[in-house]
Enzyme design. Structure first.
Site, mmCIF file in Angstrom:
data_model
loop_
_atom_site.group_PDB
_atom_site.id
_atom_site.type_symbol
_atom_site.label_atom_id
_atom_site.label_comp_id
_atom_site.label_asym_id
_atom_site.label_seq_id
_atom_site.Cartn_x
_atom_site.Cartn_y
_atom_site.Cartn_z
ATOM 1 N N HIS A 158 1.257 14.262 -42.672
ATOM 2 C CA HIS A 158 2.250 15.029 -41.925
ATOM 3 C C HIS A 158 3.505 14.235 -41.623
ATOM 4 O O HIS A 158 4.310 14.616 -40.789
ATOM 5 C CB HIS A 158 1.671 15.594 -40.628
ATOM 6 C CG HIS A 158 0.428 16.399 -40.863
ATOM 7 N ND1 HIS A 158 0.421 17.522 -41.648
ATOM 8 C CD2 HIS A 158 -0.843 16.221 -40.453
ATOM 9 C CE1 HIS A 158 -0.803 17.997 -41.701
ATOM 10 N NE2 HIS A 158 -1.595 17.224 -41.006
ATOM 11 N N LYS A 167 4.284 24.220 -28.446
ATOM 12 C CA LYS A 167 4.214 25.030 -29.663
ATOM 13 C C LYS A 167 3.864 26.497 -29.359
ATOM 14 O O LYS A 167 4.435 27.401 -29.952
ATOM 15 C CB LYS A 167 3.150 24.483 -30.607
ATOM 16 C CG LYS A 167 3.478 23.129 -31.188
ATOM 17 C CD LYS A 167 2.318 22.675 -32.085
ATOM 18 C CE LYS A 167 2.293 21.190 -32.323
ATOM 19 N NZ LYS A 167 3.377 20.670 -33.129
ATOM 20 N N ARG A 170 17.177 17.989 -31.744
ATOM 21 C CA ARG A 170 17.869 16.697 -31.911
ATOM 22 C C ARG A 170 18.359 16.583 -33.345
ATOM 23 O O ARG A 170 18.107 17.473 -34.157
ATOM 24 C CB ARG A 170 16.891 15.560 -31.623
ATOM 25 C CG ARG A 170 15.641 15.697 -32.476
ATOM 26 C CD ARG A 170 14.751 14.497 -32.465
ATOM 27 N NE ARG A 170 13.413 14.797 -32.913
ATOM 28 C CZ ARG A 170 13.028 14.897 -34.180
ATOM 29 N NH1 ARG A 170 13.895 14.720 -35.162
ATOM 30 N NH2 ARG A 170 11.774 15.187 -34.487
HETATM 31 P P1 ADP Z 1 3.581 18.236 -35.427
HETATM 32 O O1 ADP Z 1 4.366 18.689 -34.229
HETATM 33 O O2 ADP Z 1 2.361 17.461 -35.063
HETATM 34 O O3 ADP Z 1 4.426 17.600 -36.472
HETATM 35 P P2 ADP Z 1 3.625 20.785 -36.800
HETATM 36 O O4 ADP Z 1 3.179 22.024 -36.159
HETATM 37 O O5 ADP Z 1 5.091 20.571 -36.938
HETATM 38 O O6 ADP Z 1 2.947 19.565 -36.020
HETATM 39 O O7 ADP Z 1 2.942 20.637 -38.216
HETATM 40 C C1 ADP Z 1 2.997 19.433 -38.953
HETATM 41 C C2 ADP Z 1 2.639 19.675 -40.415
HETATM 42 O O8 ADP Z 1 1.325 20.252 -40.476
HETATM 43 C C3 ADP Z 1 3.534 20.645 -41.149
HETATM 44 O O9 ADP Z 1 4.685 20.027 -41.690
HETATM 45 C C4 ADP Z 1 2.586 21.175 -42.207
HETATM 46 O O10 ADP Z 1 2.529 20.249 -43.274
HETATM 47 C C5 ADP Z 1 1.233 21.207 -41.522
HETATM 48 N N1 ADP Z 1 0.927 22.536 -40.935
HETATM 49 C C6 ADP Z 1 1.321 23.016 -39.741
HETATM 50 N N2 ADP Z 1 0.880 24.274 -39.538
HETATM 51 C C7 ADP Z 1 0.165 24.609 -40.637
HETATM 52 C C8 ADP Z 1 -0.577 25.789 -41.045
HETATM 53 N N3 ADP Z 1 -0.669 26.870 -40.289
HETATM 54 N N4 ADP Z 1 -1.167 25.741 -42.241
HETATM 55 C C9 ADP Z 1 -1.108 24.652 -43.032
HETATM 56 N N5 ADP Z 1 -0.444 23.538 -42.712
HETATM 57 C C10 ADP Z 1 0.188 23.495 -41.529
#
Ligand code: ADP
Length: 676
Positions: free
Chosen positions: A242, A123, A304
Site C-alpha cells: 500500500h 474514513k 495536503r
Molecule cells: P490507508 O489510509 O491506510 O492508506 P486506504 O483506504 O487509502 O488506506 O487504502 C490503501 C490501499 O489499499 C489502496 O491504495 C488500495 O490499494 C487498497 N484498498 C483500499 N480499499 C480497497 C478495497 N475496497 N478493495 C481492494 N483494495 C483496497
C-alpha cells in the site's frame, strides 16, 4: 487575470525536512518570499537548512520531540517573524489542531482549515459525507453499530471477499481481507486491535474487496472565493504494501469521459467541504473487466500536497506550491477549469527512490550517502526532487525516501524512456536503495503496456526481486576501477610532489597484482591484473579479458574492451568498489592485497541487526539447516516489519535473541556456518 492578494506572505516557515522542505523553499525563492527552516539536531547540516534564509533548531532527532511539536514550530515562527507556515506532507500536515493553532496565533497555515481536515479524517464519516454529496463510494457498511454480530451480518450482506478497515487507519495499517464467513470474526477482532493499538480508535468499516484495483487520484484546488478546479488525475497503482512506488499522469488508458466523470466527482467532493488549497481525492477503480467503463469509488481525501505532485506539475506546467500560496493569501486560483484543460499536455512519470534493500525484504537501510547529486544537470524534461546530497546521513529517525526522479514526454512511452535514462544516469552509493528495482519496474513489458494495478509488484516479484548477480565481467571492471582510481590519485599526488609517491604501476612497465572481491552474497573471486603497455589484462577464473584506455574521471570509469568503449559509474575506497550502470548497482567488498580474507568466505555468516528494533518472531532455531534467503526472524525496525534472512546456506549455530527483545544496532542476531 490574477487578483491582487489581500495579504502577501513575506516570510514562510517550512515545518518539515527533506525533499518537500527543499521543494517548498525553491518556490518561495522564485516568489521572493523569505524562508525559515526548522531542524532537529541530526539535521543541522541538512540541505533544507542550507537552502533557507534562517533556521531554528527545534530539538532532538525523534520527530515526536521536534518536527511534531506544535509549540516549538509556533515559537520558531514567532521568533523569526514568519507570517505563514507550510507543513509539507506527513508530520503536522493533516493535523487540525495545528491548523487551528496557526489561525489563533495569526499565522497563515498553507492548507485547508481544520473543519475540512476533520471532515476527511475518519474514513467512515468521510464516506457517509461523500455519499450524501453524490460521490460514489465502495459498496459497504460505514455505520455506528459496531457489535461483532452486526458487522458480521453486514459483511454477509456485502458478499465475500470483503475488506475490514479501521476508520482511523492509515498507511495500510488496520486493514484485513476476509475471504469467507467463517473468518469474519477473526478479521474484525484483528482489525479492531490494530485500530486501537495504532490509532487509538477501534471503530471499523466494511467494504467490498475490489479484486483488481487501480489507484487513481485527482488533484483538486479550491480558493476562498468558492472556486474549485481539478488538475487531472494521477495513477498510483504501482504500490508495495500500500505504499506508492511509481506514479504517473495522466492515468494510462483512461477515456475522456471517465476522466471528466472522475474530475467532476473530485470537485464535488472538495466543494462538499468548502475546500481551500491543494487536496487529493483518491479513488479506487475496479478494473477486473478493463478500464473502459470501470466503476470508480471514492476512497479518501488527503488534505495536503502529495509526494507525487510533480507529475501533475509536469503535465500542466503549473507550480502547485505557488498555487497553494496564492490560495492561502486569499487570491483567486490562477486558472479556470477550461484554462487548465487547454494547458495540459503529454505524460509524466515519477519514481520514489527509497533507502531500502528490495533484494533483502525491502529492509530500510541507513548510512552515509557516497555519491548522489540532487543538483546534477538533467535533460529539460527531467527533474530530481531530493533533500539529501553526498555525505549526508540517512538515519533511522525519518522516512527512508531519498527523493524522487520525474520525467515528462509527449507520449507515455517517451516519458518512460526519459525516466529510465534519468534513473540510469543518477548513481547513488553508500547504502542500499531501490534504484535497480525501479529500473526493472519501469522496463517491465506489462508496465510499458500500461497494464497497471495494485497487484503488479506482488505478481511480478520473481522478476523484480531477483538479486543481481556479479559476472566475471563485473569483477574485471572492479579491478579496472581499482587500477584507474590509483592512477588518478597518483596523478594528483605527483603534481604536488613527484617523488613522494613511488607507484608500483609505472606506465609501460609490466606489472601484475591480485585483487580479491566479494559480493554481498558472500561470493568471492580473484582477479589477476597485469599491465602490458597500454593494455590491462584481467584474468578471472579461466578467462582472460583485456581493456585499453582505462580512465576514471570523477565517478565515471571509461574503458575499451572487446572493441567496445564502455562507461560505468564507479566509486572506489580501500574496502569497497561500487559499480553502477544502466542496469544495476553492484557493491563489491575488497579484500586485503595479501590475499587474506578467504576465511571470510568460508567462515560464519553473521547476521547483525541492521538498525535498532524489536524482535517479533523467530522463524528458525539453533541446529536448523537453512538455505540462503530462508527467513530467520522477523523484527520491527523503523515502524516496519522486516524479515531477516539467512546470508548463506548452512547450519544455525547461534541465535541468542527471542521474541519481544529490543536489540541495538549491530547486535549479533544469528550465526550460520557452512555444513561439512
Ligand atoms: P490507508 O489510509 O491506510 O492508506 P486506504 O483506504 O487509502 O488506506 O487504502 C490503501 C490501499 O489499499 C489502496 O491504495 C488500495 O490499494 C487498497 N484498498 C483500499 N480499499 C480497497 C478495497 N475496497 N478493495 C481492494 N483494495 C483496497
Amino acid at each position: 487575470m490574477m487578483t491582487d492578494a489581500p495579504y502577501k506572505i513575506r516570510k514562510l516557515l517550512v515545518a518539515n525536512r527533506g525533499e518537500i522542505a527543499c521543494r517548498v523553499m525553491a518556490t518561495c525563492q522564485t516568489l521572493g518570499i523569505k524562508t525559515v527552516a526548522v531542524y532537529s539536531s541530526v539535521d543541522k547540516q541538512a540541505l533544507h537548512v542550507q537552502m533557507a534564509d534562517e533556521a531554528v533548531h527545534i530539538g532532538p532527532p525523534a520527530a515526536s520531540e521536534s518536527y511534531l511539536v506544535i509549540d516549538k514550530i509556533i515559537a520558531a515562527a514567532k521568533a523569526t517573524g514568519a507570517d505563514a507556515v507550510h507543513p509539507g506532507y506527513g508530520f503536522l500536515s493533516e493535523n487540525p489542531g495545528f491548523a487551528n493553532r496557526c489561525a489563533d496565533e495569526g499565522i497563515i497555515f498553507i492548507g485547508p482549515n481544520a473543519a475540512s481536515m476533520d471532515a476527511m479524517a475518519l474514513k467512515g464519516a468521510a464516506k457517509v459525507l461523500m455519499t450524501e454529496a453524490g460521490v460514489p463510494v465502495v459498496p459497504g457498511y460505514h455505520g455506528d453499530e459496531q457489535s461483532i454480530e452486526h458487522l458480521a451480518a453486514e459483511a454477509e450482506k456485502i458478499g465475500f471477499p470483503v475488506l475490514i478497515k479501521a476508520v482511523a487507519g492509515g498507511g495500510g495499517k488496520g486493514m484485513r481481507i476476509v475471504e469467507k464467513a467463517a473468518d469474519t470474526k477473526a478479521g474484525i477482532e484483528a482489525a479492531r486491535r490494530e485500530g486501537e493499538n495504532s490509532f487509538g480508535n477501534g471503530k471499523l468499516l466494511i467494504e467490498k474487496l475490489i479484486q483488481k484495483p487501480r489507484h487513481i487520484e485527482v488533484q483538486v484546488f479550491g480558493d476562498h472565493d468558492g472556486n474549485t478546479v481539478h488538475l487531472f488525475e494521477r495513477d498510483c497503482s504501482l504500490q508495495r504494501r500500500h505504499q506508492k512506488v511509481v506514479e504517473e499522469a495522466p492515468a494510462p488508458g483512461m477515456s475522456t469521459e471517465m476522466r471528466r466523470a472522475m474530475g467532476d466527482a473530485a470537485v464535488k467532493a472538495a466543494q462538499a467541504i468548502n475546500y481551500v488549497g491543494a487536496g487529493t481525492v483518491e479513488f479506487i477503480v475496479d478494473v477486473a473487466n478493463g478500464l473502459a467503463d470501470a466503476p470508480f469509488y471514492f476512497m479518501e481525501m488527503n488534505t495536503r500536497l502529495q509526494v507525487e505532485h510533480p507529475v501533475t506539475e509536469m503535465i500542466t506546467g503549473q507550480d502547485l506550491v505557488e498555487w497553494q500560496i496564492i490560495a492561502a493569501q486569499g487570491q483567486e486560483l490562477p486558472l479556470s477549469q477550461d484554462e487548465v484543460d487547454v494547458l495540459t499536455s503529454g505524460h509524466a512519470v515519477e519514481v520514489r527512490l527509497y533507502a531500502e534493500d528490495p533484494f533483502n525484504g525491502f529492509l530500510p537501510s541507513i548510512g552515509t550517502i557516497g555519491m548522489f547529486d540532487p543538483f546534477a544537470e538533467v535533460a529539460p524534461n527531467c527533474r530530481i526532487d531530493a533533500g539529501v546530497r553526498a555525505g549526508d546521513e540517512v538515519s533511522i529517525h525519518y522516512d527512508p525516501m531519498i527523493g524522487k526522479l520525474i520525467a515528462w514526454g509527449e507520449t507515455r512511452t517517451d516519458a518512460i524512456h526519459a525516466l529510465v535514462d534519468l534513473v540510469a544516469e543518477t548513481p547513488i552509493t553508500g547504502l542500499s536503495t531501490n534504484r535497480d528495482f525501479l529500473l526493472r519496474a519501469l522496463r517491465h513489458p506489462q508496465f510499458i503496456e500500461g497494464d497497471v494495478h495494485t497487484g503488479f509488484i506482488p505478481d511480478n516479484e520473481a522478476t523484480l526481486l531477483e538479486p543481481p548477480q556479479a559476472s566475471e565481467h563485473d569483477y574485471m571492471i572492479a579491478a579496472l576501477a581499482v587500477w584507474a582510481n590509483r592512477q588518478a590519485n597518483n596523478q594528483t599526488d605527483q603534481s604536488d610532489d613527484p617523488w613522494s609517491n613511488p607507484d608500483s604501476f609505472r606506465l609501460n612497465l609490466p606489472h601484475s597484482e591480485q585483487l580479491k572481491f566479494e559480493t554481498s552474497g558472500g561470493e568471492c573471486l580473484t582477479v589477476n591484473l597485469e599491465q602490458r603497455g597500454e593494455t590491462l589484462l584481467a584474468r578471472v577464473g579461466d578467462h582472460e579479458h583485456s581493456a585499453t584506455g582505462v580512465i576514471l574521471a570523477g565517478i565515471t570509469l571509461t574503458f575499451t574492451t572487446d572493441g567496445l568503449r564502455k562507461r560505468v559509474f564507479a566509486e572506489v575506497s580501500d574496502t569497497i568498489v561500487s559499480l553502477i550502470d544502466a542496469d544495476r548497482s553492484l557493491t563489491l567488498k575488497r579484500h586485503a592485497r595479501d590475499g587474506g580474507g578467504d576465511e571470510d568466505a568460508d567462515g560464519p555468516g553473521t547476521v547483525i541487526a541492521p538498525m535498532p528494533g524489536k524482535i517479533l518472531e523467530l522463524k528458525a532455531a539453533v541446529g536448523d539447516v537453512v538455505e540462503r534467503g530462508d527467513p530467520l526472524l522477523v523484527m520491527e525496525a523503523m515502524k516496519m516489519e522486516q524479515t531477516i534472512t539467512a546470508p548463506k546456506a548452512g547450519t544455525i549455530t547461534q541465535l541468542d535473541v527471542k521474541a519481544g527483545d529490543q536489540v541495538a544496532d549491530g547486535t549479533v542476531l544469528v550465526i550460520v556456518v557452512d555444513n561439512e
